[in-house]
Scaffold this motif. Structure first.
Motif, PDB file in Angstrom:
ATOM      1  N   ALA A 203     125.467 -27.228  14.366  1.00 28.36           N
ATOM      2  CA  ALA A 203     124.056 -26.921  14.179  1.00 28.36           C
ATOM      3  C   ALA A 203     123.193 -28.205  14.502  1.00 28.36           C
ATOM      4  O   ALA A 203     122.238 -28.102  14.902  1.00 28.36           O
ATOM      5  CB  ALA A 203     123.855 -26.282  13.068  1.00 28.36           C
ATOM      6  N   HIS A 204     123.760 -29.299  13.472  1.00 26.18           N
ATOM      7  CA  HIS A 204     122.842 -30.395  13.655  1.00 26.18           C
ATOM      8  C   HIS A 204     122.643 -30.917  15.025  1.00 26.18           C
ATOM      9  O   HIS A 204     121.762 -31.269  15.352  1.00 26.18           O
ATOM     10  CB  HIS A 204     123.498 -31.309  12.680  1.00 26.18           C
ATOM     11  N   CYS A 205     123.755 -31.133  15.736  1.00 27.30           N
ATOM     12  CA  CYS A 205     123.850 -31.484  17.133  1.00 27.30           C
ATOM     13  C   CYS A 205     122.698 -30.700  17.925  1.00 27.30           C
ATOM     14  O   CYS A 205     122.131 -30.962  18.737  1.00 27.30           O
ATOM     15  CB  CYS A 205     125.204 -31.656  17.576  1.00 27.30           C
ATOM     16  N   ALA A 222     123.762 -36.420  19.864  1.00 26.82           N
ATOM     17  CA  ALA A 222     124.060 -34.962  19.688  1.00 26.82           C
ATOM     18  C   ALA A 222     124.921 -34.234  20.549  1.00 26.82           C
ATOM     19  O   ALA A 222     125.735 -33.517  20.324  1.00 26.82           O
ATOM     20  CB  ALA A 222     122.830 -34.268  19.795  1.00 26.82           C
ATOM     21  N   LEU A 223     124.785 -34.630  22.099  1.00 23.06           N
ATOM     22  CA  LEU A 223     125.552 -34.214  23.149  1.00 23.06           C
ATOM     23  C   LEU A 223     127.086 -34.475  22.901  1.00 23.06           C
ATOM     24  O   LEU A 223     127.981 -33.568  23.017  1.00 23.06           O
ATOM     25  CB  LEU A 223     125.079 -34.747  24.529  1.00 23.06           C
ATOM     26  N   ALA A 254     129.480 -36.929  11.199  1.00 23.15           N
ATOM     27  CA  ALA A 254     128.236 -38.252  10.860  1.00 23.15           C
ATOM     28  C   ALA A 254     127.327 -38.237  12.233  1.00 23.15           C
ATOM     29  O   ALA A 254     126.134 -38.613  11.913  1.00 23.15           O
ATOM     30  CB  ALA A 254     129.290 -39.360  10.925  1.00 23.15           C
ATOM     31  N   MET A 255     127.886 -37.989  13.252  1.00 27.88           N
ATOM     32  CA  MET A 255     126.635 -38.135  14.557  1.00 27.88           C
ATOM     33  C   MET A 255     125.983 -36.988  14.451  1.00 27.88           C
ATOM     34  O   MET A 255     124.679 -37.142  14.712  1.00 27.88           O
ATOM     35  CB  MET A 255     127.764 -37.830  15.968  1.00 27.88           C
ATOM     36  N   GLY A 256     126.265 -35.914  14.140  1.00 28.05           N
ATOM     37  CA  GLY A 256     125.234 -34.578  13.766  1.00 28.05           C
ATOM     38  C   GLY A 256     123.926 -35.316  12.712  1.00 28.05           C
ATOM     39  O   GLY A 256     122.873 -35.054  13.262  1.00 28.05           O
ATOM     40  N   ALA A 257     124.308 -36.004  11.550  1.00 28.25           N
ATOM     41  CA  ALA A 257     123.443 -36.412  10.736  1.00 28.25           C
ATOM     42  C   ALA A 257     122.475 -37.370  11.536  1.00 28.25           C
ATOM     43  O   ALA A 257     121.401 -37.709  11.184  1.00 28.25           O
ATOM     44  CB  ALA A 257     124.151 -36.808   9.415  1.00 28.25           C
TER      45      ALA A 257
END
Ligand SMILES: NC(=O)c1ccc[n+]([C@@H]2O[C@H](COP(=O)([O-])OP(=O)(O)OC[C@H]3O[C@@H](n4cnc5c(N)ncnc54)[C@H](O)[C@@H]3O)[C@@H](O)[C@H]2O)c1
Ligand SMILES: [Fe+2]
Length: 381
Positions: A203-205, A222-223, A254-257
């Protein structure tokens, strides 16, 4: 494949199986002599926590734990934690857990030396400059779920227990100085938590990618974060001991955040009030409201989503992506809608008012009003 990596972006991250053994070194690197390990009640009695405390103890850093942390932690947890921190004469925090333990740990390190109430540091404008930055204690973060990405975030989410509103408390120095991402710590997560937290990362991404703000760096992250979730979340869910999948899910979290600096949207602005009122799991709630939100935003995101779908190897543009989300949800046992989650629509007006006030609301591709947001909520039942 055994993945081991040391990154310095957005902070020092030590990723790899078994690296919890470096916890004491991480504390020493930040100058800590007497850290307080903050986690939630459930984790406090688990073997992974005992092992982390052994690592600290063997290095002469003691083994003090604070665990009065509720899921969706509140200001009472924070007050008790600050007291434990001060009474124990601690000089920093090991924030250990899922988002709840991580956020409360970060907030204790932030607030222990401040004189103003925590609500004065809500993530609004430059309110963070009200804080005395020199009094913020060092933080080592150790995630035990793969979802919130709070370990690489500069904020903590705190629920106001009187108003049931979730507030984001922000300060750049709340970014942990060292993060240990050890996938072995996540192996014991129950399937429902693996699914829910993994869907939070997704959802973050997704929301960061779709938000209208200009931030191509975040869009790229995000992708790739979505791709990692697509490839590895079903694997981690099916076989919790699949370390390669667990490692990649830690990266995706971590990437989402990192990505959501670009903004979040209606998934989070609906999910926050639901979580605050009904105490549902944050990530699972996101997963439940995701399809209606995609439909709600369709006109504004159709092209962008088609591009993402192509990258993710999904054919059929927006429709293909939408169907993929439905099938991912059903593979992970996500409840069909809020009704299936045990929630009745009797407080929709209150939920709507709270969603409109939620800071994530501003990042939604389609502007949210009381009217269209109430209709969106009703679609979620
Ligand atoms: N700071 C941020 O940027 C940010 C972003 C998203 C969400 N959040 C917040 O994070 C919280 C949710 O975090 P979460 O989804 O990680 O859940 P959580 O921290 O509430 O943990 C969920 C449950 O899983 C258990 N658990 C955690 N790790 C485990 C493990 N390895 N093995 C077995 N059980 C384990 C916990 O004891 C708890 O019962 C919410 O309060 C949400 O608001 C913060
Ligand atoms: Fe989230």
């Amino acid at each position: 494949m055994n993945i081991v990596a040391n990154w310095s972006y957005p902070t020092a991250i030590k990723l790899g199986r078994g690296r919890i053994k470096e916890l004491a070194d991480a504390c020493k690197a930040l100058g800590l002599k007497k850290p307080l390990l903050v986690t939630d009640r459930g984790l406090a009695s688990m073997a992974i926590t005992a092992h982390a405390l052994d690592v600290l103890d063997e290095a002469g850093l003691g083994r003090t734990v604070f665990s009065e942390v509720d899921p969706n932690p509140n200001e009472k947890n924070l007050e008790a934690g600050i007291k434990a921190y001060k009474d124990g004469g601690h000089d920093g925090v090991v924030a250990f857990g899922g988002g709840s333990g991580l956020d409360l740990g970060k907030l204790i390190a932030f607030m222990a030396g401040q004189t103003r109430p925590v609500w004065d540091f809500e993530d609004i404008g430059d309110w963070w400059t009200r804080a005395d930055a020199s009094k913020i204690a060092p933080i080592v973060a150790v995630p035990t779920t793969a979802g919130t990405g709070s370990e690489v975030g500069r904020a903590g989410v705190l629920t106001n227990s009187a108003t049931h509103v979730k507030k984001i408390i922000f300060h750049p120095r709340m970014l942990p100085g060292v993060v240990i991402c050890d996938p072995e710590l996540t192996v014991g997560m129950p399937g429902v938590i693996t699914a829910g937290t993994g869907m939070d990362a997704f959802a973050h991404c997704l929301e960061a990618y779709c938000s209208p703000f200009y931030h191509p760096m975040s869009a790229g992250i995000a992708l790739e974060g979505m791709r990692l979730v697509k490839e590895f979340l079903p694997r981690a869910y099916k076989d919790g001991s699949d370390i390669e999948a667990r490692t990649n899910m830690m990266s995706a979290a971590a990437m989402g955040a990192v990505a959501f600096q670009k903004g979040l949207g209606a998934i989070h602005s609906l999910s926050h009030p639901i979580g605050a009122i009904y105490n549902t799991h944050h990530g699972m709630t996101n997963a439940v409201v995701m399809p209606p939100v995609l439909r709600f935003n369709r006109t504004a995101i159709e092209e962008k989503i088609a591009r993402a779908a192509a990258y993710l190897g999904i054919s059929g543009g927006f429709d293909g992506f939408y169907d993929y989300v439905l099938s991912l949800r059903s593979d992970l046992g996500v409840p069909e809608n809020l009704t299936a989650m045990g929630i009745a629509p009797d407080r929709v007006d209150e939920l709507t008012a709270m969603a409109i006030e939620d800071p994530s609301c501003g990042g939604n591709p389609v502007p949210m009003t009381l009217e269209n947001t109430k209709a969106l909520f009703l679609e979620c039942f």
